[in-house]
Motif scaffolding. Structure first.
Motif, mmCIF file in Angstrom:
data_model
loop_
_atom_site.group_PDB
_atom_site.id
_atom_site.type_symbol
_atom_site.label_atom_id
_atom_site.label_comp_id
_atom_site.label_asym_id
_atom_site.label_seq_id
_atom_site.Cartn_x
_atom_site.Cartn_y
_atom_site.Cartn_z
ATOM 1 N N HIS A 52 -3.314 20.855 35.214
ATOM 2 C CA HIS A 52 -4.649 21.425 35.368
ATOM 3 C C HIS A 52 -5.335 21.446 34.006
ATOM 4 O O HIS A 52 -4.867 22.097 33.071
ATOM 5 C CB HIS A 52 -4.575 22.838 35.942
ATOM 6 C CG HIS A 52 -4.514 22.875 37.441
ATOM 7 N ND1 HIS A 52 -3.476 22.334 38.148
ATOM 8 C CD2 HIS A 52 -5.391 23.369 38.367
ATOM 9 C CE1 HIS A 52 -3.708 22.508 39.451
ATOM 10 N NE2 HIS A 52 -4.862 23.126 39.610
ATOM 11 N N TRP A 63 -11.744 29.399 37.767
ATOM 12 C CA TRP A 63 -12.681 28.684 38.636
ATOM 13 C C TRP A 63 -14.022 28.609 37.910
ATOM 14 O O TRP A 63 -14.755 29.601 37.838
ATOM 15 C CB TRP A 63 -12.884 29.430 39.970
ATOM 16 C CG TRP A 63 -11.822 29.204 41.014
ATOM 17 C CD1 TRP A 63 -10.636 28.558 40.866
ATOM 18 C CD2 TRP A 63 -11.874 29.646 42.386
ATOM 19 N NE1 TRP A 63 -9.946 28.564 42.055
ATOM 20 C CE2 TRP A 63 -10.677 29.221 43.006
ATOM 21 C CE3 TRP A 63 -12.811 30.342 43.153
ATOM 22 C CZ2 TRP A 63 -10.396 29.488 44.354
ATOM 23 C CZ3 TRP A 63 -12.542 30.607 44.490
ATOM 24 C CH2 TRP A 63 -11.329 30.178 45.085
ATOM 25 N N HIS A 101 -11.938 19.505 39.131
ATOM 26 C CA HIS A 101 -11.620 20.795 39.770
ATOM 27 C C HIS A 101 -12.893 21.318 40.417
ATOM 28 O O HIS A 101 -13.894 20.599 40.507
ATOM 29 C CB HIS A 101 -11.020 21.758 38.723
ATOM 30 C CG HIS A 101 -10.216 22.858 39.328
ATOM 31 N ND1 HIS A 101 -10.618 24.167 39.318
ATOM 32 C CD2 HIS A 101 -9.033 22.847 40.001
ATOM 33 C CE1 HIS A 101 -9.702 24.914 39.948
ATOM 34 N NE2 HIS A 101 -8.727 24.129 40.376
ATOM 35 N N HIS A 102 -12.876 22.579 40.875
ATOM 36 C CA HIS A 102 -14.002 23.099 41.660
ATOM 37 C C HIS A 102 -15.336 23.093 40.899
ATOM 38 O O HIS A 102 -16.400 23.089 41.497
ATOM 39 C CB HIS A 102 -13.711 24.520 42.143
ATOM 40 C CG HIS A 102 -12.384 24.684 42.831
ATOM 41 N ND1 HIS A 102 -11.822 23.692 43.595
ATOM 42 C CD2 HIS A 102 -11.503 25.727 42.863
ATOM 43 C CE1 HIS A 102 -10.656 24.118 44.066
ATOM 44 N NE2 HIS A 102 -10.431 25.346 43.634
ATOM 45 N N TYR A 147 -5.916 14.732 41.842
ATOM 46 C CA TYR A 147 -6.467 15.914 42.512
ATOM 47 C C TYR A 147 -7.969 15.767 42.374
ATOM 48 O O TYR A 147 -8.477 15.651 41.248
ATOM 49 C CB TYR A 147 -5.952 17.155 41.776
ATOM 50 C CG TYR A 147 -6.543 18.498 42.151
ATOM 51 C CD1 TYR A 147 -5.743 19.510 42.709
ATOM 52 C CD2 TYR A 147 -7.878 18.811 41.887
ATOM 53 C CE1 TYR A 147 -6.256 20.762 43.006
ATOM 54 C CE2 TYR A 147 -8.396 20.064 42.192
ATOM 55 C CZ TYR A 147 -7.580 21.032 42.742
ATOM 56 O OH TYR A 147 -8.098 22.277 43.035
ATOM 57 N N ASP A 187 -7.300 20.222 48.049
ATOM 58 C CA ASP A 187 -6.998 21.592 48.468
ATOM 59 C C ASP A 187 -8.159 22.201 49.242
ATOM 60 O O ASP A 187 -9.255 21.660 49.269
ATOM 61 C CB ASP A 187 -6.564 22.455 47.285
ATOM 62 C CG ASP A 187 -7.697 22.775 46.354
ATOM 63 O OD1 ASP A 187 -7.561 22.521 45.161
ATOM 64 O OD2 ASP A 187 -8.732 23.269 46.835
ATOM 65 N N ALA A 189 -9.520 25.308 48.853
ATOM 66 C CA ALA A 189 -10.263 26.439 48.276
ATOM 67 C C ALA A 189 -11.762 26.213 48.410
ATOM 68 O O ALA A 189 -12.272 25.135 48.132
ATOM 69 C CB ALA A 189 -9.889 26.615 46.813
HETATM 70 C C1 FUL Z 1 -6.060 26.128 44.620
HETATM 71 C C2 FUL Z 1 -7.155 26.149 43.573
HETATM 72 O O1 FUL Z 1 -8.180 27.067 43.911
HETATM 73 C C3 FUL Z 1 -6.515 26.506 42.267
HETATM 74 O O2 FUL Z 1 -7.451 26.612 41.219
HETATM 75 C C4 FUL Z 1 -5.483 25.432 41.943
HETATM 76 O O3 FUL Z 1 -6.110 24.201 41.747
HETATM 77 C C5 FUL Z 1 -4.461 25.340 43.079
HETATM 78 C C6 FUL Z 1 -3.460 24.255 42.884
HETATM 79 O O4 FUL Z 1 -5.114 25.120 44.303
HETATM 80 O O5 FUL Z 1 -6.538 25.910 45.883
#
Ligand code: FUL
Length: 484
Positions: A52, A63, A101-102, A147, A187, A189
């Motif tokens: 990450h 985040w 990432h997000h 990712y 993912d 989230a």
């Molecule tokens: C989650 C994310 O919200 C976290 O920040 C991280 O990347 C984790 C592996 O998955 O859903």
């Protein structure tokens, strides 16, 4: 007439007996669902690494909101070779990078957004962290995974159809310019609020339909046919339902995913155990961070998991038939922090020491019965060190036991069992006994086995270990049992 009926009944039963014998001369039929070749490879990797790294590393967030200036991303001494070399030394087989990432910041110079390394100070905007990571992985013989967060708090069009096109365009960049990609992580989230191009508002999407995953997966498969997709719903591998490193004690690789989708809440318990009658092979991947957070924070330098904590996680992930995905976040220099490196290497030492000497290697084995009384299904296959051979029973026999006789008395602390999963996951429960002071004593028990089950038992001095498969879906197929 009576005689004729009797004769034909005899003929039928003889015929039936012959068919059974013929069947038991052959390998058992699979118990579906079974893993694909790519999933088998994934099981065999056992330990994977997650990286990450993004603007969060520099803003001290987990985040990012999506409004971070690109200029905050500026690692002073990025060294992806250090990541790969350390992971390789620590026994990891792969490296999956948060390419986005997000917060939406891209670690590669995507042609579809300005929110990327190309507008950062890193290498005056000429850097490409995805390329550097991919090249380092390759150099050290690690497979590379990506990712790409579906949730994007930077994009103005997040929530509309054009964002899904944007997401697919980025996948095309990643899969065509940075392949081969062995695993893609998406993912679930979705916290709702974000910058969204300045709107600064809360947006809700329908996780079941918005991303139209079937189309995206087909699109990616055309570029990378063997890629493993990770999500709550698979289809390659599933989330384990927690981020603390713990697969279910009962852990089925099978699960019914029809009503699942990434981010659906309330499914944690099911994801952790899977289900015996699941219609798809979607094993759990255990993602957990070496630190409390997923990203590097100065304040967590003294909270890095110890080698012993990592070893315990190894037992509750790999030791329960899952694959471990351990996150190691680079710091602001762009390298793994000294404390993380120390823990990783200490962890490797613990694993190596615990599983250094298999006292059951090539040991003699007897069994309650074996299929067709054929050498190809005999109990000796359990200790021959060959993952492609196995012990199994006749079709109508779904329980059974085998006894491993050690050449001399040994202290046993770990019992490692493996099913031959190419023909499906079968075992529902088993127990282990040891000869102690001339009598048999139960030393451990479990439910599922799957690809690998490591039973940690109170150390016992013994000359014989007996494993009993107490319940199975069909004839049990055991490829390996090792004792340490
Ligand atoms: C989650 C994310 O919200 C976290 O920040 C991280 O990347 C984790 C592996 O998955 O859903």
């Amino acid at each position: 007439m009576k005689k004729l009926i009797l004769l034909s009944a005899q003929f039928v039963s003889l015929f039936w007996a012959h068919t059974l014998v013929a069947q038991n001369n052959k390998a058992p039929k699979p118990v579906y669902p079974i893993p694909t070749a790519a999933q088998i490879q994934w099981h065999e990797m056992e330990t994977n690494a997650f990286i990450h790294f993004t603007t969060n590393t520099f803003t001290d967030k987990e985040w990012g909101y999506g409004d971070e200036s690109e200029t905050v991303f500026n690692p002073s001494a990025l060294n992806t070779d250090q990541w790969a070399a350390t992971l390789k030394k620590a026994g990891f087989k792969t490296m999956i990078l948060t390419c986005k990432h997000h917060d939406g910041f891209c670690l590669w110079p995507s042609a579809y957004t300005e929110h990327s390394v190309k507008n950062s100070l890193y290498k005056n905007g000429k850097g490409d962290v995805v390329r550097e990571a991919r090249d380092a992985a390759k150099k050290y013989g690690l497979k590379f995974g990506v990712y790409l967060s579906p949730w994007d708090r930077n994009r103005a069009d997040y929530g509309t159809p054009s964002y899904v096109t944007y997401y697919r365009n980025q996948l095309k960049e990643l899969f065509t310019k940075y392949g081969p990609v062995f695993e893609m992580w998406f993912d679930g989230a979705n916290g709702g609020d974000g910058f969204y191009g300045g709107a600064r508002e809360k947006r809700k999407i329908d996780g079941a339909t918005y991303y139209d995953w079937p189309t995206t997966l087909n699109f990616v498969r055309k570029m990378e046919p063997n890629v493993i997709f990770f999500s709550d719903a698979g289809p390659g591998v599933r989330w384990v339902g927690n981020e603390s490193g713990i697969a279910g004690l009962t852990n089925w690789n099978t699960i019914t995913t029809d009503s699942l989708y990434a981010g659906k809440s309330g499914m944690e318990a099911l994801l952790q155990t899977g289900s015996a009658d699941g219609t798809k092979w979607v094993p759990a991947e255990v993602d957990v961070s070496i630190r409390p957070g997923w990203f590097w924070h100065e304040s967590e330098n003294d909270k890095v998991k110890t080698p012993q904590q990592l070893f315990d996680i190894y037992l509750t992930s790999v030791g329960r038939g899952s694959t471990l995905l351990l996150n190691v976040p680079p710091d602001r220099r762009g390298v793994f922090h000294e404390n993380d490196v120390k823990s990783l290497l200490g962890f490797k030492e613990l694993v190596d020491n615990a599983f250094a000497n298999n006292v059951a290697a090539k040991a003699a084995v007897t069994a309650s019965s074996y299929r067709g009384k054929l050498a190809s299904f005999a109990p000796a296959n359990i200790t021959d060190g060959n993952k492609n051979t196995y012990w199994t029973t006749n079709d109508n026999v779904t329980t059974g036991s085998y006894t491993i006789k050690l050449a001399k008395e040994q202290t046993v602390k770990y019992v490692v069992l493996q099913e031959y999963i190419k023909l499906g996951q079968r075992v529902k429960s088993f127990y282990v006994e040891a000869w102690v002071d001339g009598s048999r004593k139960k030393v451990g028990e479990g439910t599922t086995i799957g690809y690998k089950r490591i039973l940690s038992i109170d150390p016992v001095k013994t000359t014989q270990i007996k494993v009993t498969i107490a319940e199975a879906k069909a004839c049990p197929i055991i490829s390996n049992t090792a004792l340490y």
